[in-house]
Design a protein around this motif. Structure first.
Motif, PDB file in Angstrom:
ATOM      1  N   THR A  31       0.777  -1.247   0.000  1.00 58.95           N
ATOM      2  CA  THR A  31       0.000   0.000   0.000  1.00 58.95           C
ATOM      3  C   THR A  31       0.806   1.293   0.000  1.00 58.95           C
ATOM      4  N   THR A  32       1.908   1.369   0.695  1.00 56.67           N
ATOM      5  CA  THR A  32       2.565   2.672   0.820  1.00 56.67           C
ATOM      6  C   THR A  32       3.757   2.880  -0.105  1.00 56.67           C
ATOM      7  N   CYS A  33       4.275   1.823  -0.707  1.00 52.97           N
ATOM      8  CA  CYS A  33       5.363   1.969  -1.674  1.00 52.97           C
ATOM      9  C   CYS A  33       4.873   2.835  -2.843  1.00 52.97           C
ATOM     10  N   VAL A  34       5.704   3.717  -3.310  1.00 52.68           N
ATOM     11  CA  VAL A  34       5.327   4.602  -4.417  1.00 52.68           C
ATOM     12  C   VAL A  34       4.898   3.785  -5.638  1.00 52.68           C
ATOM     13  N   LEU A  35       5.630   2.737  -5.936  1.00 58.17           N
ATOM     14  CA  LEU A  35       5.295   1.901  -7.083  1.00 58.17           C
ATOM     15  C   LEU A  35       3.942   1.212  -6.877  1.00 58.17           C
ATOM     16  N   ALA A  36       3.696   0.719  -5.667  1.00 62.39           N
ATOM     17  CA  ALA A  36       2.419   0.055  -5.369  1.00 62.39           C
ATOM     18  C   ALA A  36       1.260   1.034  -5.501  1.00 62.39           C
ATOM     19  N   ARG A  37       1.410   2.240  -4.979  1.00 62.03           N
ATOM     20  CA  ARG A  37       0.312   3.218  -5.080  1.00 62.03           C
ATOM     21  C   ARG A  37       0.047   3.606  -6.531  1.00 62.03           C
ATOM     22  N   GLU A  38       1.096   3.721  -7.327  1.00 61.32           N
ATOM     23  CA  GLU A  38       0.889   4.022  -8.745  1.00 61.32           C
ATOM     24  C   GLU A  38       0.194   2.853  -9.436  1.00 61.32           C
ATOM     25  N   PHE A  39       0.596   1.638  -9.092  1.00 65.77           N
ATOM     26  CA  PHE A  39      -0.042   0.444  -9.639  1.00 65.77           C
ATOM     27  C   PHE A  39      -1.534   0.437  -9.313  1.00 65.77           C
ATOM     28  N   TRP A  40      -1.866   0.641  -8.031  1.00 68.14           N
ATOM     29  CA  TRP A  40      -3.279   0.657  -7.634  1.00 68.14           C
ATOM     30  C   TRP A  40      -4.026   1.787  -8.344  1.00 68.14           C
ATOM     31  N   TYR A  41      -3.383   2.933  -8.477  1.00 73.27           N
ATOM     32  CA  TYR A  41      -4.039   4.052  -9.153  1.00 73.27           C
ATOM     33  C   TYR A  41      -4.391   3.668 -10.600  1.00 73.27           C
ATOM     34  N   GLY A  79     -16.180  -8.277  -7.396  1.00 72.13           N
ATOM     35  CA  GLY A  79     -15.224  -7.971  -8.449  1.00 72.13           C
ATOM     36  C   GLY A  79     -14.005  -7.234  -7.929  1.00 72.13           C
ATOM     37  N   LEU A  80     -14.239  -6.223  -7.075  1.00 70.38           N
ATOM     38  CA  LEU A  80     -13.118  -5.451  -6.550  1.00 70.38           C
ATOM     39  C   LEU A  80     -12.273  -6.296  -5.601  1.00 70.38           C
ATOM     40  N   ASN A  81     -12.903  -7.174  -4.829  1.00 71.76           N
ATOM     41  CA  ASN A  81     -12.127  -8.089  -3.979  1.00 71.76           C
ATOM     42  C   ASN A  81     -11.185  -8.924  -4.833  1.00 71.76           C
ATOM     43  N   SER A  82     -11.681  -9.420  -5.946  1.00 69.03           N
ATOM     44  CA  SER A  82     -10.844 -10.223  -6.847  1.00 69.03           C
ATOM     45  C   SER A  82      -9.685  -9.399  -7.404  1.00 69.03           C
ATOM     46  N   VAL A  83      -9.964  -8.161  -7.783  1.00 66.77           N
ATOM     47  CA  VAL A  83      -8.914  -7.283  -8.320  1.00 66.77           C
ATOM     48  C   VAL A  83      -7.855  -7.005  -7.258  1.00 66.77           C
ATOM     49  N   ILE A  84      -8.274  -6.774  -6.023  1.00 69.05           N
ATOM     50  CA  ILE A  84      -7.314  -6.480  -4.953  1.00 69.05           C
ATOM     51  C   ILE A  84      -6.468  -7.705  -4.637  1.00 69.05           C
ATOM     52  N   ILE A  85      -7.071  -8.870  -4.574  1.00 63.97           N
ATOM     53  CA  ILE A  85      -6.306 -10.100  -4.323  1.00 63.97           C
ATOM     54  C   ILE A  85      -5.304 -10.332  -5.449  1.00 63.97           C
ATOM     55  N   LEU A  86      -5.768 -10.213  -6.668  1.00 60.21           N
ATOM     56  CA  LEU A  86      -4.898 -10.397  -7.830  1.00 60.21           C
ATOM     57  C   LEU A  86      -3.785  -9.349  -7.847  1.00 60.21           C
ATOM     58  N   GLY A  87      -4.122  -8.099  -7.557  1.00 60.04           N
ATOM     59  CA  GLY A  87      -3.115  -7.037  -7.529  1.00 60.04           C
ATOM     60  C   GLY A  87      -2.047  -7.283  -6.477  1.00 60.04           C
ATOM     61  N   ALA A  88      -2.468  -7.730  -5.291  1.00 59.38           N
ATOM     62  CA  ALA A  88      -1.505  -8.023  -4.224  1.00 59.38           C
ATOM     63  C   ALA A  88      -0.572  -9.159  -4.643  1.00 59.38           C
ATOM     64  N   LEU A  89      -1.126 -10.174  -5.278  1.00 60.38           N
ATOM     65  CA  LEU A  89      -0.300 -11.286  -5.751  1.00 60.38           C
ATOM     66  C   LEU A  89       0.696 -10.816  -6.810  1.00 60.38           C
ATOM     67  N   ILE A  90       0.253  -9.975  -7.707  1.00 64.91           N
ATOM     68  CA  ILE A  90       1.140  -9.465  -8.763  1.00 64.91           C
ATOM     69  C   ILE A  90       2.263  -8.623  -8.152  1.00 64.91           C
ATOM     70  N   LEU A  91       1.933  -7.773  -7.193  1.00 62.11           N
ATOM     71  CA  LEU A  91       2.969  -6.975  -6.516  1.00 62.11           C
ATOM     72  C   LEU A  91       3.970  -7.885  -5.809  1.00 62.11           C
ATOM     73  N   TRP A  92       3.467  -8.907  -5.123  1.00 62.21           N
ATOM     74  CA  TRP A  92       4.326  -9.839  -4.402  1.00 62.21           C
ATOM     75  C   TRP A  92       5.270 -10.573  -5.361  1.00 62.21           C
TER      76      TRP A  92
END
Length: 120
Positions: A31-41, A79-92
């Motif tokens: 959540t707080t990494c600059v790259l992660a926030r840009e990704f989520w945005y 749908g958003l839960n799925s996107v957040i789970i998938l996004g977290a996995l991709i960041l990891w």
């Protein structure tokens, strides 16, 4: 993460392998990494939900997640839960690629991985 690896005397980064600004933690990575926030945005902008992107002041990934899905209809939440789970996995996975294989942190790679996952 780094502290757990250090306790086991395993190789670990001193700072975030994605943006090298802060000490690595799961909170920072998701959540707080600059790259992660840009990704989520970028992901949330596609969905028209850019107002729900985590800020640098988020207390926890779980708290941000709860706030992100708050006031959505049941189907939108799923749908958003799925996107957040998938996004977290991709960041990891991107973090692991950067740390273990020397890959460079790149937004293009994150976006391609996320779009490929969504289409698959």
């Amino acid at each position: 993460m780094a502290d757990r690896l250090a306790r086991r005397q395993l190789l670990h980064p001193d700072s975030c392998p994605l943006y090298d600004q802060e000490e690595e933690s799961i909170q920072h990575l998701l959540t707080t990494c600059v790259l992660a926030r840009e990704f989520w945005y970028r992901i949330f902008s596609i969905l028209g939900l850019q107002d729900r992107v985590p800020t640098a002041a988020e207390l926890s990934f779980a708290d941000w997640w709860r706030k992100a899905i708050k006031k959505l209809h049941k189907e939108q939440k799923k749908g958003l839960n799925s996107v957040i789970i998938l996004g977290a996995l991709i960041l990891w996975k991107h973090r692991n690629g950067c740390f273990f294989y020397g890959a460079q942190p790149e937004m293009v790679v994150l976006m391609v991985l996320s779009l490929e996952s969504i289409v698959s």
